[in-house]
Structure formats: structure tokens, C-alpha cells
Design a protein around this motif. Structure first.
Motif, mmCIF file in Angstrom:
data_model
loop_
_atom_site.group_PDB
_atom_site.id
_atom_site.type_symbol
_atom_site.label_atom_id
_atom_site.label_comp_id
_atom_site.label_asym_id
_atom_site.label_seq_id
_atom_site.Cartn_x
_atom_site.Cartn_y
_atom_site.Cartn_z
ATOM 1 N N ASN A 133 5.642 -3.927 14.613
ATOM 2 C CA ASN A 133 4.805 -4.812 13.807
ATOM 3 C C ASN A 133 4.704 -4.279 12.392
ATOM 4 O O ASN A 133 4.528 -3.079 12.175
ATOM 5 N N TYR A 134 4.827 -5.175 11.422
ATOM 6 C CA TYR A 134 4.639 -4.821 10.015
ATOM 7 C C TYR A 134 3.730 -5.876 9.404
ATOM 8 O O TYR A 134 4.070 -7.063 9.394
ATOM 9 N N LEU A 135 2.566 -5.468 8.927
ATOM 10 C CA LEU A 135 1.540 -6.373 8.415
ATOM 11 C C LEU A 135 1.155 -7.418 9.455
ATOM 12 O O LEU A 135 0.886 -8.580 9.140
ATOM 13 N N GLY A 136 1.154 -6.990 10.721
ATOM 14 C CA GLY A 136 0.761 -7.886 11.792
ATOM 15 C C GLY A 136 1.848 -8.833 12.258
ATOM 16 O O GLY A 136 1.618 -9.656 13.151
ATOM 17 N N VAL A 137 3.034 -8.726 11.669
ATOM 18 C CA VAL A 137 4.145 -9.611 12.026
ATOM 19 C C VAL A 137 5.148 -8.834 12.871
ATOM 20 O O VAL A 137 5.598 -7.764 12.459
ATOM 21 N N PRO A 138 5.509 -9.329 14.049
ATOM 22 C CA PRO A 138 6.503 -8.636 14.863
ATOM 23 C C PRO A 138 7.889 -8.722 14.239
ATOM 24 O O PRO A 138 8.301 -9.785 13.763
ATOM 25 N N ILE A 139 8.579 -7.608 14.203
ATOM 26 C CA ILE A 139 9.958 -7.557 13.713
ATOM 27 C C ILE A 139 10.846 -7.193 14.893
ATOM 28 O O ILE A 139 10.623 -6.190 15.558
ATOM 29 N N PHE A 140 11.836 -8.005 15.143
ATOM 30 C CA PHE A 140 12.648 -7.847 16.351
ATOM 31 C C PHE A 140 14.045 -8.386 16.080
ATOM 32 O O PHE A 140 14.317 -8.985 15.040
ATOM 33 N N ALA A 198 0.851 -1.199 0.000
ATOM 34 C CA ALA A 198 0.000 0.000 0.000
ATOM 35 C C ALA A 198 0.886 1.249 0.000
ATOM 36 O O ALA A 198 1.704 1.426 -0.899
ATOM 37 N N ASP A 199 0.759 2.099 1.028
ATOM 38 C CA ASP A 199 1.563 3.317 1.065
ATOM 39 C C ASP A 199 2.732 3.201 2.037
ATOM 40 O O ASP A 199 3.331 4.207 2.418
ATOM 41 N N ASP A 200 3.064 1.974 2.443
ATOM 42 C CA ASP A 200 4.203 1.750 3.341
ATOM 43 C C ASP A 200 5.364 1.153 2.563
ATOM 44 O O ASP A 200 5.167 0.356 1.639
ATOM 45 N N ILE A 201 6.567 1.533 2.940
ATOM 46 C CA ILE A 201 7.753 0.974 2.306
ATOM 47 C C ILE A 201 8.853 0.822 3.349
ATOM 48 O O ILE A 201 9.070 1.702 4.182
ATOM 49 N N LEU A 202 9.506 -0.323 3.313
ATOM 50 C CA LEU A 202 10.694 -0.568 4.133
ATOM 51 C C LEU A 202 11.893 -0.612 3.198
ATOM 52 O O LEU A 202 11.875 -1.341 2.200
ATOM 53 N N LEU A 211 -2.275 -16.757 10.916
ATOM 54 C CA LEU A 211 -0.955 -17.280 11.267
ATOM 55 C C LEU A 211 0.032 -17.213 10.109
ATOM 56 O O LEU A 211 1.246 -17.314 10.319
ATOM 57 N N THR A 212 -0.475 -17.035 8.915
ATOM 58 C CA THR A 212 0.343 -17.233 7.717
ATOM 59 C C THR A 212 1.597 -16.374 7.680
ATOM 60 O O THR A 212 2.714 -16.893 7.550
ATOM 61 N N HIS A 213 1.451 -15.048 7.779
ATOM 62 C CA HIS A 213 2.601 -14.157 7.604
ATOM 63 C C HIS A 213 3.704 -14.430 8.628
ATOM 64 O O HIS A 213 4.884 -14.487 8.290
ATOM 65 N N SER A 214 3.315 -14.604 9.874
ATOM 66 C CA SER A 214 4.300 -14.825 10.924
ATOM 67 C C SER A 214 5.004 -16.163 10.754
ATOM 68 O O SER A 214 6.224 -16.270 10.922
#
Length: 204
Positions: A79-86, A12-16, A131-134
């Protein structure tokens, strides 16, 4: 073959954006943002942007990024798309919020008012997709996989995740495909393993 390292992720309008922290890359990013803004009229908002540094980042580079891009320094985890980044190995404490959200969904549904077919459909279409993305990027601790699996089983059998119930058919059979006589519900452990095998294949 070398490992393919992504340079960016867009949704969408997010970019990493991922890059080496060099003076040249910082100036190049500044130029890209300037050219894009001039061409599209869409400007990057420094107050809404975050920069995350590696462990051995020098103060000179940090000062350069702040002075040129004006980005606020962020901190893990996020969190990015519901997935924790750590940073570091995935632990139960980091992934537990994802499990809590799944349990909350199951609790909100009036499972006792639904047929078993309806409950099974909700588990297959909603819980599995949550659960898929994580699971595509992290090896989940066995303890969390068991919590989710038990909650799914109890919900399907009686509509209450807190009420232990054993059906007339073994749960492992229920989690098999419909062609094999099951309901096609995906076991959390099997999902996690299959996603990680796929990720390993893509890396090598």
C-alpha cells in the motif's frame, strides 16, 4: 506523443523511484544517495528501503543492487498512500480491503443519532475522499462499486448500512448536483469513470 512514465513519486519523507535495471542506473542511484547524504546529513536506511524487480530481472542485476545499495527485496502487493500496488488487473479481492475500511467507518459512526443532513455531509466529505486515490488509477469491479453505493445509500437514509431503505427520492437524483436538485453526493461508479477519463486524457 509517447506515454509519460514517472521517474519518481514523493510524499512527505517517502519516495518511490522507477528506473531501468541496468548497471549504470544502479551505480548512479548509489552516487545520488551518497551525494544527498553528504549534503543534507540525511542518510537512506537500507533496512527500511525495499526494491521491487520486474518479471525478467537477471540474477546479476539483483546481486549488484543488493551489494551496492543493500536494499531488501520487497514483494507485491503493498500500500502507498492507502492505495494497493500490485501486478496484473485489479480484482475484487485486491480492492476489497479498501471497501472494508469504508464499511467500518460507516459502522463506527452513530448514524441514527445524526440528522440526514449530517449523514450526507459525512458521506460527501469523508467517504468520497477515501475512494479518490484508488479510483484515480484503477477501474473498480462493478460488484465493489455496488457494495459501496448501497452502503452509502442506506447510511444516508437511515444511518444503518445493513438496513435496506428506499427514500422518497430516487438515489440517482440524490447523487446529482445541488444545482440539479440533489445533495451533491458522488456516485462511486460516476467517480471512477470520471477519474479514468481524466487519466486517459493525460496519457494521450
Amino acid at each position: 506523443m509517447g506515454v509519460r512514465v514517472p521517474t519518481s513519486l514523493l510524499y512527505a519523507d517517502d519516495i518511490l523511484i522507477f528506473c531501468m535495471a541496468t548497471r549504470g542506473n544502479v551505480l548512479l542511484l548509489e552516487d545520488i544517495f551518497r551525494v544527498y547524504g553528504a549534503a543534507s546529513g540525511q542518510l537512506v536506511s537500507p533496512s527500511k528501503s525495499r526494491v521491487f524487480y520486474g518479471k525478467y530481472m537477471t540474477m546479476n542485476i539483483k546481486h549488484l543492487i543488493h551489494s551496492r545499495l543493500h536494499f531488501v527485496q520487497g514483494s507485491l502487493s503493498l500500500n502507498y498512500l492507502g492505495v494497493p500496488i500490485f501486478g496484473g488487473k485489479p480484482t475484487a479481492s485486491v480492492l476489497r480491503p479498501t471497501v472494508d475500511k469504508i464499511l467500518a467507518k460507516l459502522n463506527r459512526w452513530s448514524g441514527s443519532m445524526l440528522s440526514m443532513a449530517g449523514r450526507a455531509c459525512l458521506v460527501k466529505s469523508v467517504i468520497s475522499s477515501s475512494l479518490t486515490h484508488s479510483m484515480m488509477v484503477y477501474r473498480w469491479p462493478r460488484s465493489l462499486l455496488k457494495i459501496v453505493d448501497v452502503a452509502m445509500r442506506n447510511f444516508v437514509w437511515n444511518g444503518d448500512i445493513a438496513k435496506t431503505s428506499h427514500g422518497s427520492v430516487a438515489w440517482v437524483r440524490v447523487c446529482s448536483s445541488q444545482a440539479e436538485g440533489g445533495l451533491g453526493i458522488h456516485s462511486p461508479r460516476a467517480m471512477n469513470e470520471s477519474f479514468l477519463y481524466k487519466l486517459t486524457w493525460e496519457i494521450i
